[in-house]
Design an enzyme around this catalytic site. Structure first.
Site, PDB file in Angstrom:
ATOM      1  N   THR A   1       3.229   3.196  16.987  1.00 49.18           N
ATOM      2  CA  THR A   1       3.252   2.350  17.854  1.00 49.18           C
ATOM      3  C   THR A   1       4.309   2.090  18.677  1.00 49.18           C
ATOM      4  OG1 THR A   1       3.916   0.591  16.234  1.00 49.18           O
ATOM      5  CG2 THR A   1       1.626   0.816  16.611  1.00 49.18           C
TER       6      THR A   1
ATOM      7  N   SER B   1       6.611   3.551  12.878  1.00 46.22           N
ATOM      8  CA  SER B   1       5.299   3.574  13.568  1.00 46.22           C
ATOM      9  C   SER B   1       5.343   4.213  14.717  1.00 46.22           C
ATOM     10  CB  SER B   1       4.600   2.215  13.397  1.00 46.22           C
ATOM     11  OG  SER B   1       3.055   2.078  14.196  1.00 46.22           O
TER      12      SER B   1
ATOM     13  N   TYR C   1       3.320  -6.358  17.365  1.00 48.44           N
ATOM     14  CA  TYR C   1       3.828  -5.365  16.088  1.00 48.44           C
ATOM     15  C   TYR C   1       4.529  -4.379  16.480  1.00 48.44           C
ATOM     16  CZ  TYR C   1       3.275  -1.688  12.790  1.00 48.44           C
ATOM     17  OH  TYR C   1       3.321  -0.976  11.617  1.00 48.44           O
TER      18      TYR C   1
ATOM     19  N   ASP D   1       9.397  -7.179  -3.503  1.00 48.51           N
ATOM     20  CA  ASP D   1       8.355  -7.538  -2.545  1.00 48.51           C
ATOM     21  C   ASP D   1       8.287  -9.051  -2.768  1.00 48.51           C
ATOM     22  OD1 ASP D   1       5.634  -7.824  -1.539  1.00 48.51           O
ATOM     23  OD2 ASP D   1       5.546  -5.631  -1.748  1.00 48.51           O
ATOM     24  N   ASN D   2       7.761  -9.753  -1.442  1.00 47.46           N
ATOM     25  CA  ASN D   2       7.412 -10.965  -1.511  1.00 47.46           C
ATOM     26  C   ASN D   2       6.154 -11.349  -1.674  1.00 47.46           C
ATOM     27  OD1 ASN D   2       6.474 -10.592   0.736  1.00 47.46           O
ATOM     28  ND2 ASN D   2       7.950 -12.054   2.020  1.00 47.46           N
TER      29      ASN D   2
ATOM     30  N   ARG E   1     -10.669  -4.079  21.644  1.00 48.83           N
ATOM     31  CA  ARG E   1      -9.420  -5.202  21.081  1.00 48.83           C
ATOM     32  C   ARG E   1      -8.183  -5.177  21.707  1.00 48.83           C
ATOM     33  NH1 ARG E   1      -8.413  -4.325  14.677  1.00 48.83           N
ATOM     34  NH2 ARG E   1      -7.789  -2.265  15.595  1.00 48.83           N
TER      35      ARG E   1
ATOM     36  N   PHE F   1       1.473   7.681  11.678  1.00 48.82           N
ATOM     37  CA  PHE F   1       0.297   7.401  12.383  1.00 48.82           C
ATOM     38  C   PHE F   1      -0.642   6.336  11.518  1.00 48.82           C
ATOM     39  CE2 PHE F   1       2.742   9.975  15.093  1.00 48.82           C
ATOM     40  CZ  PHE F   1       2.321   9.975  15.990  1.00 48.82           C
TER      41      PHE F   1
ATOM     42  N   SER G   1       3.636 -11.098   0.135  1.00 42.26           N
ATOM     43  CA  SER G   1       2.905 -11.507   1.183  1.00 42.26           C
ATOM     44  C   SER G   1       1.663 -11.057   1.808  1.00 42.26           C
ATOM     45  CB  SER G   1       3.673 -11.634   2.685  1.00 42.26           C
ATOM     46  OG  SER G   1       4.210 -10.275   3.035  1.00 42.26           O
TER      47      SER G   1
ATOM     48  N   LYS H   1       8.723  -2.880  15.738  1.00 40.76           N
ATOM     49  CA  LYS H   1       8.968  -1.452  15.265  1.00 40.76           C
ATOM     50  C   LYS H   1       9.962  -0.921  16.174  1.00 40.76           C
ATOM     51  CE  LYS H   1       6.966  -1.118  11.312  1.00 40.76           C
ATOM     52  NZ  LYS H   1       7.480  -1.288  10.142  1.00 40.76           N
TER      53      LYS H   1
ATOM     54  N   TYR I   1       0.789  -1.031   0.033  1.00 38.56           N
ATOM     55  CA  TYR I   1       0.017   0.155   0.180  1.00 38.56           C
ATOM     56  C   TYR I   1       0.767   1.074  -0.113  1.00 38.56           C
ATOM     57  CZ  TYR I   1      -3.316   3.430   1.862  1.00 38.56           C
ATOM     58  OH  TYR I   1      -4.129   4.433   2.313  1.00 38.56           O
TER      59      TYR I   1
ATOM     60  N   ASP J   1      12.359 -11.769  -1.048  1.00 39.78           N
ATOM     61  CA  ASP J   1      12.280 -11.735   0.423  1.00 39.78           C
ATOM     62  C   ASP J   1      13.230 -11.013   1.433  1.00 39.78           C
ATOM     63  OD1 ASP J   1      11.585 -12.549   3.335  1.00 39.78           O
ATOM     64  OD2 ASP J   1      10.137 -13.914   2.663  1.00 39.78           O
TER      65      ASP J   1
END
Length: 353
Positions: A138, A136, A161, A38-39, A307, A190, A41, A165, A18, A65
């Site tokens: 995160t 990220s 995840y 790119d692989n 979640r 973000f 996935s 990072k 993306y 990969d």
């Protein structure tokens, strides 16, 4: 330092994904030569074909990969043998679903951290000293102070995840400390939304989308069950989570600014982190309201429990990027949501979904 961009060959890992595909378009439009890796996935070759049609040129692509060192060596060697050695790398290749990372933490560690470490090894072997890293927000965990700036500490991650990072950033910093001349921008962004305004490329997650906006669009298109708003009892103004949503084309342009920043610095700056966001927080319920306003479509939704792995609220202080990268967002939330919906409709027309 003045740069001749046509002689700068930028490798984009995760280039069929993306953000990678949108950044590749922005790089080509800015005058760079771009190589994609790119692989598949979480993508497929149609993204490469779409990208090529959009820029009207044959962008080189390698199915490889990042966890496989021999794959990476092949890419770097091939470009060097063609007289186009890799000048810098923008590294997107990673798994990125918070929920999936909770279920498969070891996979995320092997893929995200392992892939980054292999890439750094190969870059060192080929003398490539400039890396833009896709990080990220995160990394900040459940931030104590909002908006978050780059001096905010790494708190315990809310998900595996987020941990990957944090670990990748630490590996890159350690690599820079051991390799004089290596420089990296760590782009902590973000929540990207939207699609290219042409609707030629956009977000196409495999399986059930893990991010809010693509699931929302698929729910409106009746390809999914109603959207679930995870949590209605958060300590926010309407009880739903708050995030900072920025348009993917704004984000793509930030990566162009970041690679230029590195190359113009002459590989002398070490590592520098940048938040990329709008500087404004928006709740999940506000996203739904805005989508309905700009598209005229009703969003079927229901309410569920919180979640695991989600933080309550986070948005960016992006002043450093504005001052140093000369970058800031220009596209509003409504534009990102409208572009996402237009892309979803285009997919439905092409594939008769």
């Amino acid at each position: 330092m003045k740069l001749c961009r046509m002689h700068l060959n930028i490798l984009v890992t995760g280039g069929a994904g993306y953000i990678g595909s949108h950044t590749a378009v922005a790089l080509v439009e800015a005058g760079f030569r771009v190589v994609l890796l790119d692989n598949f996935s979480n993508s497929d070759f149609s993204a490469v074909q779409r990208l090529r049609s959009l820029v009207n040129q044959e962008v080189p692509f390698y199915e490889a990969d990042c966890r496989n060192k021999s794959d990476l060596i092949h890419v770097f060697n091939s470009e060097k043998e063609q007289g186009c050695p890799i000048t810098g790398v923008i590294h997107f290749a990673a798994l990125k679903a918070v929920g999936e990372s909770v279920e498969k933490p070891e996979l995320y560690k092997l893929n995200n951290v392992g892939g980054t470490e292999r890439l750094l090894e190969v870059m060192e072997g080929f003398g490539v000293q400039s890396l833009v890293f896709s990080s990220s927000c995160t990394v900040y965990g459940e931030a104590e102070n909002i908006p978050v700036d780059e001096s905010s500490p790494f708190l315990p991650s809310e998900s595996p995840y987020g941990f990957t990072k944090q670990a990748c950033e630490k590996s890159i910093v350690q690599h820079a400390e051991k390799n004089i001349g290596f420089s990296s921008t760590l782009l902590r962004y973000f929540n990207p939304i939207g699609a290219h305004p042409s609707s030629v490329i956009g977000e196409s997650p495999r399986g059930v989308p893990n991010n809010l906006v693509p699931f929302l669009c698929q729910a409106v298109a009746k390809l999914r069950d109603p959207l679930t708003v995870f949590g209605t009892d958060y300590p926010t103004h309407d009880g739903s989570c708050i995030r900072d949503y920025l348009h993917v084309m704004d984000l793509a342009e930030a990566h162009v600014k970041a690679i230029l920043y590195l190359l113009q610095a002459g590989n002398s700056m070490g590592c520098r982190a940048f938040n990329l966001g709008t500087g404004h927080g928006v709740s999940v319920l506000e996203v739904i309201e805005t989508f309905e306003k700009v598209t005229g479509m009703k969003v079927p939704h229901q309410f569920g429990k919180r979640r695991e792995g989600d933080v309550v609220a986070i948005w960016a202080n992006a002043e450093r990027a504005k001052q140093e990268l000369k970058w800031e967002t220009t596209r509003p939330l409504g534009q990102g949501l409208l572009d996402s919906w237009n892309w979803q409709q285009k997919l439905g027309e092409e594939f008769d979904l």
